[in-house]
Design an enzyme around this catalytic site. Structure first.
Site, short mmCIF file in Angstrom:
data_model
loop_
_atom_site.label_atom_id
_atom_site.label_comp_id
_atom_site.label_asym_id
_atom_site.label_seq_id
_atom_site.Cartn_x
_atom_site.Cartn_y
_atom_site.Cartn_z
CB CYS A 263 14.15 8.59 6.86
SG CYS A 263 15.11 7.55 5.80
CD GLU B 276 11.42 12.67 10.71
OE1 GLU B 276 10.48 12.44 10.98
OE2 GLU B 276 12.31 12.14 9.80
CD GLU C 250 13.94 0.08 8.55
OE1 GLU C 250 14.32 1.02 8.84
OE2 GLU C 250 14.45 -0.94 8.36
N GLY D 157 7.69 4.73 7.65
CA GLY D 157 6.55 6.05 7.75
C GLY D 157 7.09 6.58 9.10
CB SER D 158 4.99 9.25 10.95
OG SER D 158 4.02 8.55 11.00
CE LYS E 42 -1.84 2.79 3.18
NZ LYS E 42 -1.79 4.01 2.38
P1 NAD Z 1 3.08 8.31 7.74
O1 NAD Z 1 3.27 7.43 8.78
O2 NAD Z 1 1.88 9.18 7.77
O3 NAD Z 1 2.51 7.46 6.36
C1 NAD Z 1 3.23 6.32 6.02
C2 NAD Z 1 2.24 5.34 5.33
O4 NAD Z 1 1.47 4.75 6.54
C3 NAD Z 1 1.39 5.86 4.18
O5 NAD Z 1 0.98 4.89 3.39
C4 NAD Z 1 0.00 5.61 5.26
O6 NAD Z 1 -1.30 5.77 4.61
C5 NAD Z 1 0.18 4.82 6.25
N1 NAD Z 1 -0.25 4.66 7.40
C6 NAD Z 1 -0.56 6.03 8.23
N2 NAD Z 1 -1.05 5.31 9.54
C7 NAD Z 1 -1.24 4.12 9.47
C8 NAD Z 1 -1.64 3.09 10.54
N3 NAD Z 1 -2.02 3.57 11.68
N4 NAD Z 1 -1.85 1.93 10.05
C9 NAD Z 1 -1.09 1.58 8.87
N5 NAD Z 1 -0.82 2.36 8.12
C10 NAD Z 1 -0.77 3.70 8.07
O7 NAD Z 1 4.35 8.93 7.10
P2 NAD Z 1 4.79 9.86 5.82
O8 NAD Z 1 4.32 11.27 6.14
O9 NAD Z 1 4.04 9.27 4.71
O10 NAD Z 1 6.23 9.65 5.92
C11 NAD Z 1 7.09 10.61 6.51
C12 NAD Z 1 7.75 9.95 7.51
O11 NAD Z 1 8.35 8.53 7.11
C13 NAD Z 1 8.79 10.58 8.18
O12 NAD Z 1 8.79 10.53 9.67
C14 NAD Z 1 10.20 10.05 7.79
O13 NAD Z 1 11.39 9.94 8.68
C15 NAD Z 1 9.80 8.40 7.59
N6 NAD Z 1 10.47 7.86 7.08
C16 NAD Z 1 11.36 6.61 7.25
C17 NAD Z 1 12.11 6.22 6.63
C18 NAD Z 1 13.10 4.97 7.31
O14 NAD Z 1 13.78 4.15 6.45
N7 NAD Z 1 13.43 4.88 8.46
C19 NAD Z 1 12.21 6.17 5.41
C20 NAD Z 1 11.45 7.18 4.79
C21 NAD Z 1 10.26 7.93 5.44
#
Ligand code: NAD
Length: 480
Positions: A280, A377, A246, A224-225, A173
């Site tokens: 990230c 961040e 991650e 993600g976050s 997804k």
């Molecule tokens: P986000 O967590 O808002 O969303 C990421 C993904 O998760 C999206 O597809 C979203 O629809 C989904 N999602 C959100 N809440 C969810 C839940 N409760 N259950 C399942 N899926 C859910 O993050 P974002 O704003 O898209 O990305 C930015 C963040 O990602 C930053 O904090 C960045 O540091 C982090 N990031 C980390 C890495 C790493 O490798 N450590 C790499 C890239 C980005």
């Protein structure tokens, strides 16, 4: 150079079929804030369809390693043959400059190729006259792969590569902000994998929650976050599903007093502002020895002022917009807050004029621990630069956070640099570079930056069940 005006209408990939009907949502062009196209939104019927398809495809897929490697190679070839098509979609939905988007597409192909050729080790633990004991890698089952908006293709390819090599099947997804490049990738590779092996569903956070909670899911590979990572881990706990998380970072780079500011400043600038700071493991806090502080700040601000904000296909562009409105608003608020707390902007400091989520690279001094820009961040083109006199104090500040993704030391003394880098509490520590990643380099965070590793042998292990296979040679018949 070609340039899309509208995103193509793509469908979900479920059981080898493209599904285009059902609800849709708008995808926004971050350069203009206008609707660039629409993407489909999967509800519970499609979730069940994709999960059932992935579960049904598992046994046959897991039984043929040769076919798996061949399919991964074909997928890598297909991506390379479709660079411009994928690049243009990525440019339109993310605002990335064309060159960065091309690198991302090529990176996605490189990741799949690396996994196609990576060993699936069988570690021999005992091999003597009495027994043979081997550690083998079994698939975990159905992997749910959830990705963010800042590197949609390369992160999807990385998760697909590792999961599929081991024999897992995948339901992926993408982020609702940048779904179309992943859906296009799904269409391009649909015929390469047996039906159900790769499924790609588009939708919002609720879709992510439904996939995580589904009874067929065995591993959630999430990028993600921190907040979403926490929620996913809590949801996974009830069924003891495995997670690979991650998450965010607040990486510190520490510049010692023995470097030449003119030599290191361009590399530090790239480390902080590459991809408009939306990486990230970008440099998110810069600690500079007081003897070089003014010179480093001047150099960084000079490069920032020479940066050309612009649209992806304009050859003059060296930096694109932020990809999403929430991230743009967050960066604005963090800078306003830092300036109100006594900070000084040496470049940028306010949004660019005109439409789009453009924000100029902003170098800020006069802030320290306790200001949100330093403590959390930013994930955008703003860098706080902080002086230090004692390196122990700089290391303490670098480690004084709940994050622990990456960190770096900058020095002419490589041995001293490596020793200091060992003291950084992070999943990766660099000397004289930041960041640097690749499919062969294990990557991940400690503390709130995540759990588990992607890439390299530890990454493959994270998508595997490690099974100890033990054969006892003691005869089981009298005539043996
Ligand atoms: P986000 O967590 O808002 O969303 C990421 C993904 O998760 C999206 O597809 C979203 O629809 C989904 N999602 C959100 N809440 C969810 C839940 N409760 N259950 C399942 N899926 C859910 O993050 P974002 O704003 O898209 O990305 C930015 C963040 O990602 C930053 O904090 C960045 O540091 C982090 N990031 C980390 C890495 C790493 O490798 N450590 C790499 C890239 C980005």
């Amino acid at each position: 150079m070609s340039q899309l005006e509208l995103l193509p209408a793509e469908g979900h990939l479920i059981a080898g079929e493209l599904v285009t009907d059902g609800e849709k949502y708008d995808v926004i062009d971050p350069c203009t804030e206008s609707v660039a196209g629409q993407a489909p939104s999967a509800g519970s019927v499609l979730v069940d369809g994709a999960m059932d398809a992935a579960a049904s495809a598992l046994d046959a897929w897991a039984s043929d390693e040769v076919a798996r490697r061949a399919a991964l190679l074909r997928a890598a070839d297909t991506i390379e043959q479709s660079v411009e098509q994928l690049r243009d979609v990525l440019c339109l939905e993310s605002g990335k400059p064309a060159l960065s988007a091309t690198f991302e597409v090529m990176g996605a192909a490189a990741h799949l190729r690396w996994y196609a050729n990576a060993p699936l080790p069988q570690d021999v633990l005992h091999d003597d006259e009495n027994q043979k004991v081997v550690l083998v890698r079994d698939p975990v089952g159905v992997v749910v792969a959830i990705t963010p908006w800042n590197g949609p293709l390369v992160m999807l390819a990385n998760k697909l590569g590792a999961a599929l090599l081991v024999g897992n099947t995948v339901v992926a997804k993408p982020s609702p902000f940048t779904p179309v490049s992943s859906l296009l990738l799904g269409r391009l590779i649909a015929d390469i994998f047996p039906p159900g092996v790769v499924n790609i569903l588009s939708g919002g956070d609720d879709l992510g929650r439904a996939l995580v909670a589904h009874s067929a899911t065995r591993l959630i590979s999430f990028t993600g976050s921190v907040n979403a990572g926490r929620a996913i881990m809590a949801s996974a706990a009830s069924d003891l599903k495995r997670v690979c998380l991650e998450l965010g970072g607040n990486d510190a780079a520490i510049v010692l007093g023995d470097v030449d500011p003119e030599v290191v400043a361009p590399r530090l600038f790239r480390g902080a502002f590459m991809a408009t700071g939306q990486i990230c493991a970008a440099v998110k806090r810069l600690y500079v020895h007081e003897s070089l502080f003014d010179a480093v700040v001047d150099q960084l601000a000079g490069i920032a002022r020479a940066t050309r904000l612009g649209t992806p296909h304009d050859p003059e562009t060296t930096m694109g917009p932020l990809t999403t409105r929430p991230q743009y608003e967050r960066v604005r608020a963090l800078v306003e807050n830092a300036l109100a707390a006594g900070g000084k902007a040496h470049s940028g400091g306010a949004p660019a004029d005109g439409p789009g989520y453009f924000y100029p690279p902003t170098v800020i001094t006069g802030v320290d621990t306790g200001v949100e820009l330093v403590d959390s961040e930013q994930f955008g083109p703003v860098l706080p630069v902080i002086p230090f006199s004692d390196v122990d104090e700089a290391i303490e500040k670098a480690n004084g956070t709940n994050y622990g993704l990456g960190g770096s030391i900058w020095t002419a003394d490589l041995a001293a640099g490596a020793n200091l880098a060992k003291r950084l509490r992070s999943g990766t520590a660099w000397v004289n570079r930041h960041p640097a990643v690749g499919p062969d380099l294990p990557f991940g965070g400690i503390k709130h930056s995540g759990l588990g590793r992607e890439n390299g042998a530890p990454g493959i292990d994270h998508y595997s069940e490690l099974k100890t296979l033990s054969v006892d040679y003691t005869p089981t018949r009298k005539d043996q």
